[in-house]
Write an enzyme that holds these catalytic residues in place. Structure first.
Site, mmCIF file in Angstrom:
data_model
loop_
_atom_site.group_PDB
_atom_site.id
_atom_site.type_symbol
_atom_site.label_atom_id
_atom_site.label_comp_id
_atom_site.label_asym_id
_atom_site.label_seq_id
_atom_site.Cartn_x
_atom_site.Cartn_y
_atom_site.Cartn_z
ATOM 1 N N CYS A 115 60.587 60.123 87.939
ATOM 2 C CA CYS A 115 61.947 59.852 87.479
ATOM 3 C C CYS A 115 62.192 58.350 87.356
ATOM 4 O O CYS A 115 61.837 57.574 88.241
ATOM 5 C CB CYS A 115 62.957 60.462 88.437
ATOM 6 S SG CYS A 115 62.777 62.246 88.626
ATOM 7 N N CYS A 119 55.596 63.940 87.023
ATOM 8 C CA CYS A 119 55.338 62.870 87.992
ATOM 9 C C CYS A 119 53.854 62.702 88.297
ATOM 10 O O CYS A 119 53.384 61.580 88.537
ATOM 11 C CB CYS A 119 56.046 63.165 89.316
ATOM 12 S SG CYS A 119 57.554 64.106 89.192
ATOM 13 N N ASP A 171 58.207 61.695 94.874
ATOM 14 C CA ASP A 171 58.937 61.240 96.050
ATOM 15 C C ASP A 171 58.160 61.217 97.361
ATOM 16 O O ASP A 171 57.873 60.163 97.913
ATOM 17 C CB ASP A 171 60.187 62.098 96.229
ATOM 18 C CG ASP A 171 61.173 61.912 95.097
ATOM 19 O OD1 ASP A 171 60.835 61.203 94.132
ATOM 20 O OD2 ASP A 171 62.258 62.477 95.147
ATOM 21 N N SER A 202 69.190 62.934 97.245
ATOM 22 C CA SER A 202 68.249 62.400 96.276
ATOM 23 C C SER A 202 68.567 60.943 96.020
ATOM 24 O O SER A 202 69.717 60.504 96.129
ATOM 25 C CB SER A 202 68.358 63.185 94.969
ATOM 26 O OG SER A 202 67.761 62.478 93.906
#
Length: 578
Positions: free
Chosen positions: A202, A57, A131, A480
Site C-alpha cells: 500500500c 504486496c 505489514d 491500520s
C-alpha cells in the site's frame, strides 16, 4: 575446497553441514541440487522471502530474490532461497482473518529462525512486502544475531482517478460513502478496479512503508533501498547490492545486534514520527528491541515521537505517497533533515559496513519543501504519532495525529461500548451512534481477540459517513496505518487482562488529549476498584485450539511489543558461535 580466502569457514555455522568426512551424507544432498564443490565450501546465505500469491504486496519478491542471490554469488557466497508465510492485512481486514495478522509476525520470525538453525546458514538477506512481514523478518535477524541485510519489496504505484492519486485507503473509505448513499455501485466498481495498478505494498505511509523507512533508519537495510516502487527495475540493483553487502558483513563479522542498538532504535522512532507513520510502529519497535535484549517499550517510543517534528507530507494525514517520497530523495534526505536538528545518532552501524553519518555524507539530495518539508519549518512541531496514558490506560495507548489540527487533538464524550469489532461495525453501518460519542471496542487485544485486529473497516466507514472528526474511537486492538481521525489503539492493559477498558460502561465520560498525552475516564479509583471486583472475567473466545489458542496463551501486552518469548535477556545459546 574453496579457493576463497576472505572467509574463515571454521568459525561459521555452515561448517556443521559442509566440512569433514562425517558430512559426506549432507554434501551428497548438495551435489544432488547441482551445487559445486567450490560453492559447498563457501559461506551459506539464507535468502528469505515472504513471497506468496495472496496480494500485490508480495508478488514481486520472488523475482527480486533472484537479484539478491546474484549479489551473494558475486560476493563469494552460496545463496539458498527459502520462503515463509505472509498474512496480508488488506485481504485479512474486516473479518476473522485479521486475527491471524499480528500472530503471523511471530510465525515469520519463528520460521525464519528455525530454517536458519536447521540448515546452518551463516547469514540472511530477508525480503518482505506487507505489514507484519517487515518487523517479523527484522525480528528474526536480531534474534539469530547473524550478519543480516533487509530489503523491502517496494510500494505499489498509486491509481489515478479524476486527476487525483488514489490508494486502497480510498476504496475502504468509499465503502462508507456507498453505505451512506453518497456513491453509486458503478462509481465504487470503477474505483476498486483502478486503485491498485501494480505490484507492491500500500502506497501511503501505512504500516508497510512505515516499517520500510524504519529498516533504513535502524540500519538493517541499505540506504535508499526501500524507496523505489515494486515495479521499478532499479529494485534489482538494490537486491544485488544487498547480496554483496551481506558477504561484506560476514567478512567483517558485523552482526544484526551490532546494528540494532538503543541508539538505532531511537533513529527508527524518529523516522516514524517525522513521516507521520503508522501507530503499529509503537508495537513493532519494542518487539525488535526485545529480540536484542534492549529495554525499549511503548513509552520510550512515544517520548521520541513527542519531541520530533512532523515534516514529511504523506497519506493518510497528508497528500503524497511512497513513490513521491522516493522521487523527493527518500529516507536519506529525511534523515539529513533530522541531522540538521541534531536528532539522529550518526555513529550507528549500518548494513553497508559504514555508520549512519558516513552514509548521510554521501547523499547529495535536499528537502524539496513539498513532500519533505525543511525541518526548520515543519508541518507540526511534534511527531505524527502520540502516546497517551491515564487511569484508562495505565500501560499506555497510541494515536496518530498527523494531519489533525490542534483543535482536533482533544475530545471528551460519553462512551458507547462494544464487545468486539463486528458489533461496532454493524452499529456504525446502521448509524447507531451519536456525534460526540467515544466508541469503545474492547476484547480485541493480543490475547483477548486473540490477535489484536486492526479496525480499518470501522474507521473507514466512519470517515465515509463524514463522521471521522465527529466521534472518537478507542480500542485495545490496533489500527491500520491507513486509519485517520481521533482513533486510539493499543490501550493497555487489554480487557482480557482486566485492564480498565474492560470496566467501562455506556455513558462513562472519556477524555482524550493528544496534546497533554491523557486518556482517562471520569471515574474515581474507588469506583474502578468496585467494578473490577464485580468483573466477571475475560470474555471467552471461540479459539480453543490451534495456532491462535497457542498465541493467546503466550502473548504479552502491547506496551512491550506483544511478544511471545523471553527474548535475548534470557538467551543461553548463541547461534553464530555454536
Amino acid at each position: 575446497m574453496t579457493t576463497n580466502t576472505r572467509f574463515d569457514k571454521s568459525k561459521l555455522p555452515s561448517r556443521h553441514v559442509t566440512e569433514g568426512p562425517s558430512r559426506a551424507p549432507h554434501r551428497s544432498y548438495f551435489y544432488a541440487m547441482g551445487i559445486t564443490e567450490e560453492e559447498i565450501h563457501q559461506p551459506w546465505v539464507g535468502v528469505a522471502t515472504c513471497w506468496n500469491e495472496a496480494a500485490p504486496c508480495n508478488i514481486a519478491l520472488n523475482r527480486q530474490a533472484q537479484a539478491v542471490k546474484g549479489g551473494v554469488k558475486k560476493g563469494g557466497g552460496t545463496p539458498r532461497e527459502f520462503t515463509t508465510i505472509t498474512v496480508t492485512d488488506g485481504i485479512a481486514m474486516g473479518h476473522e482473518g485479521m486475527r491471524s495478522s499480528l500472530a503471523s509476525r511471530e510465525a515469520i520470525a519463528d520460521t525464519v529462525e528455525l530454517t536458519m538453525r536447521g540448515h546452518c546458514y551463516d547469514a540472511v538477506v530477508g525480503l518482505a512486502g506487507c505489514d507484519k512481514s517487515l518487523p517479523g523478518m527484522m525480528m528474526a535477524m536480531v534474534r539469530l544475531n547473524v550478519p543480516s541485510v533487509f530489503i523491502y519489496g517496494g510500494s505499489i504505484l498509486p491509481g489515478r482517478l479524476n486527476g487525483k492519486d488514489v490508494t486502497v485507503q480510498d476504496v475502504f473509505e468509499a465503502v462508507g460513502k456507498h453505505q451512506a448513499g453518497n456513491m453509486s455501485d458503478a462509481e465504487l466498481e470503477i474505483l476498486e478496479r483502478i486503485a491498485c495498478p501494480s505490484a507492491g505494498a500500500c502506497g501511503g505511509q501505512f504500516t508497510a512503508n512505515t516499517m520500510a523507512c524504519v529498516s533504513e533508519a535502524i540500519g538493517l537495510a541499505l540506504m535508499n533501498s526501500s524507496g523505489a516502487p515494486a515495479p521499478y527495475e532499479s529494485r534489482d540493483q538494490y537486491g544485488e547490492a544487498s547480496g554483496v553487502a551481506v558477504m561484506n558483513l560476514i567478512e567483517k563479522n558485523i552482526r544484526a545486534r551490532d546494528i540494532v542498538t538503543r541508539k538505532s532504535l531511537e533513529n527508527a522512532a524518529r523516522i516514524v514520527a517525522c513521516t507521520g507513520g503508522s501507530t503499529n510502529a509503537g508495537l513493532h519497535l519494542p518487539a525488535i528491541a526485545h529480540e536484542a535484549g534492549i529495554d525499549f517499550d511503548l513509552f520510550d517510543v512515544c517520548d521520541i515521537f513527542r519531541d520530533t517534528p512532523y515534516f514529511v507530507d504523506l497519506k493518510p494525514g497528508g497528500q503524497y505517497v511512497a513513490k513521491d517520497l522516493y522521487e523527493s530523495g527518500g529516507v536519506p534526505v529525511v534523515m539529513k533533515e533530522l541531522r540538521k536538528a541534531g536528532l539522529i545518532h550518526e555513529d550507528c552501524m549500518t548494513a553497508s559496513g559504514r555508520v549512519i553519518g558516513e552514509e548521510l555524507d554521501r547523499i547529495e539530495g535536499d528537502a524539496d519543501g513539498k513532500v519533505i518539508y525543511h525541518i526548520a519549518s515543519p508541518i507540526t512541531k511534534t511527531g505524527g504519532v502520540v502516546g497517551l496514558k491515564g487511569n484508562l490506560a495505565p500501560e499506555g495507548a497510541i494515536v496518530k495525529v498527523a494531519g489533525m489540527s490542534t483543535a482536533e487533538q482533544t475530545f471528551t464524550g460519553p462512551a458507547r461500548v462494544f464487545e468486539c469489532e463486528e458489533d461496532a461495525f454493524e452499529a456504525v453501518k446502521a448509524r447507531q451512534y451519536k456525534e460526540g460519542e467515544v466508541i469503545v471496542i474492547r476484547n480485541e487485544g493480543p490475547a483477548g481477540g486473540p490477535g489484536m485486529r486492526e479496525m480499518l473497516s470501522t474507521t473507514a466507514a466512519l470517515s465515509g459517513q463524514g463522521m471521522g472528526k465527529k466521534v472518537a474511537l478507542i480500542t485495545d486492538g490496533r489500527f491500520s496505518g491507513a486509519t485517520r481521525g481521533f482513533c486510539v489503539g493499543h490501550v493497555g492493559p487489554e480487557a482480557a487482562h482486566g485492564g480498565p477498558i474492560a470496566l467501562l460502561q455506556n455513558g462513562d465520560v472519556i477524555t482524550l488529549n493528544a496534546i497533554t498525552g491523557e486518556l482517562s475516564v471520569a471515574l474515581t479509583d474507588e469506583e474502578l476498584a468496585a467494578r473490577k471486583a464485580a468483573w466477571a472475567g475475560p470474555r471467552q473466545t471461540e479459539y480453543a485450539t490451534g495456532a491462535l489458542w497457542k498465541y493467546a496463551k503466550l502473548v504479552g501486552g502491547a506496551r512491550l511489543g506483544a511478544v511471545t518469548h523471553p527474548g535475548a535477556l534470557e538467551e543461553r545459546h548463541v547461534y553464530m558461535d555454536q
